[in-house]
Design a protein around this motif. Sequence first.
Motif, PDB file in Angstrom:
ATOM      1  N   LYS A   1     -39.528  85.254   7.616  1.00 42.09           N
ATOM      2  CA  LYS A   1     -38.865  86.211   6.782  1.00 42.09           C
ATOM      3  C   LYS A   1     -38.411  87.591   7.212  1.00 42.09           C
ATOM      4  O   LYS A   1     -37.371  88.056   6.918  1.00 42.09           O
TER       5      LYS A   1
ATOM      6  N   ALA B   1     -30.796  81.040   4.072  1.00 40.45           N
ATOM      7  CA  ALA B   1     -31.316  82.586   4.120  1.00 40.45           C
ATOM      8  C   ALA B   1     -32.346  82.693   3.208  1.00 40.45           C
ATOM      9  O   ALA B   1     -32.961  82.100   2.404  1.00 40.45           O
ATOM     10  N   ASP B   2     -33.396  83.665   3.582  1.00 40.24           N
ATOM     11  CA  ASP B   2     -34.495  84.222   2.834  1.00 40.24           C
ATOM     12  C   ASP B   2     -34.025  85.023   1.609  1.00 40.24           C
ATOM     13  O   ASP B   2     -33.498  85.943   1.660  1.00 40.24           O
ATOM     14  N   LYS B   3     -34.634  84.388   0.557  1.00 42.59           N
ATOM     15  CA  LYS B   3     -34.452  84.840  -0.764  1.00 42.59           C
ATOM     16  C   LYS B   3     -35.719  84.883  -1.657  1.00 42.59           C
ATOM     17  O   LYS B   3     -35.717  85.394  -2.746  1.00 42.59           O
TER      18      LYS B   3
ATOM     19  N   ASP C   1     -34.861  86.993   8.615  1.00 49.64           N
ATOM     20  CA  ASP C   1     -33.639  86.714   7.572  1.00 49.64           C
ATOM     21  C   ASP C   1     -33.647  85.385   7.357  1.00 49.64           C
ATOM     22  O   ASP C   1     -32.516  84.851   6.809  1.00 49.64           O
TER      23      ASP C   1
ATOM     24  N   SER D   1     -35.327  81.576   5.702  1.00 46.44           N
ATOM     25  CA  SER D   1     -36.140  81.261   4.715  1.00 46.44           C
ATOM     26  C   SER D   1     -37.494  80.607   5.258  1.00 46.44           C
ATOM     27  O   SER D   1     -37.355  79.761   6.013  1.00 46.44           O
TER      28      SER D   1
ATOM     29  N   SER E   1     -26.342  84.575   5.851  1.00 53.63           N
ATOM     30  CA  SER E   1     -26.984  85.234   4.559  1.00 53.63           C
ATOM     31  C   SER E   1     -26.497  84.693   3.345  1.00 53.63           C
ATOM     32  O   SER E   1     -27.082  84.772   2.193  1.00 53.63           O
TER      33      SER E   1
ATOM     34  N   SER F   1     -30.788  93.433   3.862  1.00 56.44           N
ATOM     35  CA  SER F   1     -29.731  92.352   3.725  1.00 56.44           C
ATOM     36  C   SER F   1     -30.065  91.210   2.831  1.00 56.44           C
ATOM     37  O   SER F   1     -29.342  90.320   2.852  1.00 56.44           O
ATOM     38  N   GLN F   2     -31.446  91.282   2.427  1.00 54.66           N
ATOM     39  CA  GLN F   2     -31.893  89.899   1.564  1.00 54.66           C
ATOM     40  C   GLN F   2     -31.372  89.886   0.358  1.00 54.66           C
ATOM     41  O   GLN F   2     -31.515  90.678  -0.467  1.00 54.66           O
TER      42      GLN F   2
ATOM     43  N   VAL G   1     -39.119  93.666   1.707  1.00 50.30           N
ATOM     44  CA  VAL G   1     -38.073  92.984   1.638  1.00 50.30           C
ATOM     45  C   VAL G   1     -36.930  93.789   2.535  1.00 50.30           C
ATOM     46  O   VAL G   1     -36.594  94.768   2.324  1.00 50.30           O
ATOM     47  N   GLN G   2     -36.138  92.750   3.304  1.00 49.32           N
ATOM     48  CA  GLN G   2     -35.122  93.334   4.207  1.00 49.32           C
ATOM     49  C   GLN G   2     -33.747  93.826   3.390  1.00 49.32           C
ATOM     50  O   GLN G   2     -33.487  93.179   2.096  1.00 49.32           O
TER      51      GLN G   2
END
Length: 235
Positions: free
Chosen positions: A65, A159-161, A68, A70, A154, A172-173, A169-170
């Motif tokens: 995570k 990508a991490d959602k 960035d 998943s 992304s 750019s997430q 939470v990043q």
Amino acid sequence: MGDSSNLDGATALAVLLILGPVLLLLAAAGYVISSFFFMKLFDKAGVQGRWRAWVPVYNLLVFAKLGDLSPWVMLGAIVASTLLGEVPVIGWLLRLALLAAVVMASWRVGLKAGKDWPWLLLYLIPGIGGLIWLGVVALGHSRLNPGIAPAPWSSSFIADKTVWNGIPVQPSQPVSAAGGVPNVGYGAPQNPGGYPPPPATGSTPPAGGYPPPPAGGATPPPPSPGTTPPPPPQY
């Protein structure tokens, strides 16, 4: 002939009894060192709860995570390579996919720590390369700066959602804010400065009357030529 077989079996057993505890000790040391490095890295990233660094597999999901990526993609790669790792060809490809996922997350975490991609060459050192990289990033003096450009993936499914409590939470997430409303920036002000325009002829004044004229002793405009000026107000 029989004596030779017995000797070979005894030798193999002795080697196993000697190497077994050594390998077990090395595995325990690797677990402790890597978990300590994860703990220091998570501290830099603002992850709440140091226990997360000491849970096997889960610490890699948190690491994904921060990179960035998943965590479910990382978990899938771990499970698949563990269950099918001994299958010819397929097992090799799955282990390669797991290594690729770790390297991708490491690349992003490294950028946030001010470490460019050449540091990933440490992964080429068999056995301990990844541990060395993790120690360099975790014990370095620079803090993690998540405000970097979005990852090339992304907009893809890897990508991490996800949003997990205690894990930042990043920026750019691509997730939504609380309540399912997308994160948006502030727009232009709804009511710009100044008084509202006068109402149309025949319209009803709003409740509470019109706003007062500007303070500060402003002078009213002169009357039009040929008209009688209004009388001054009586107090």
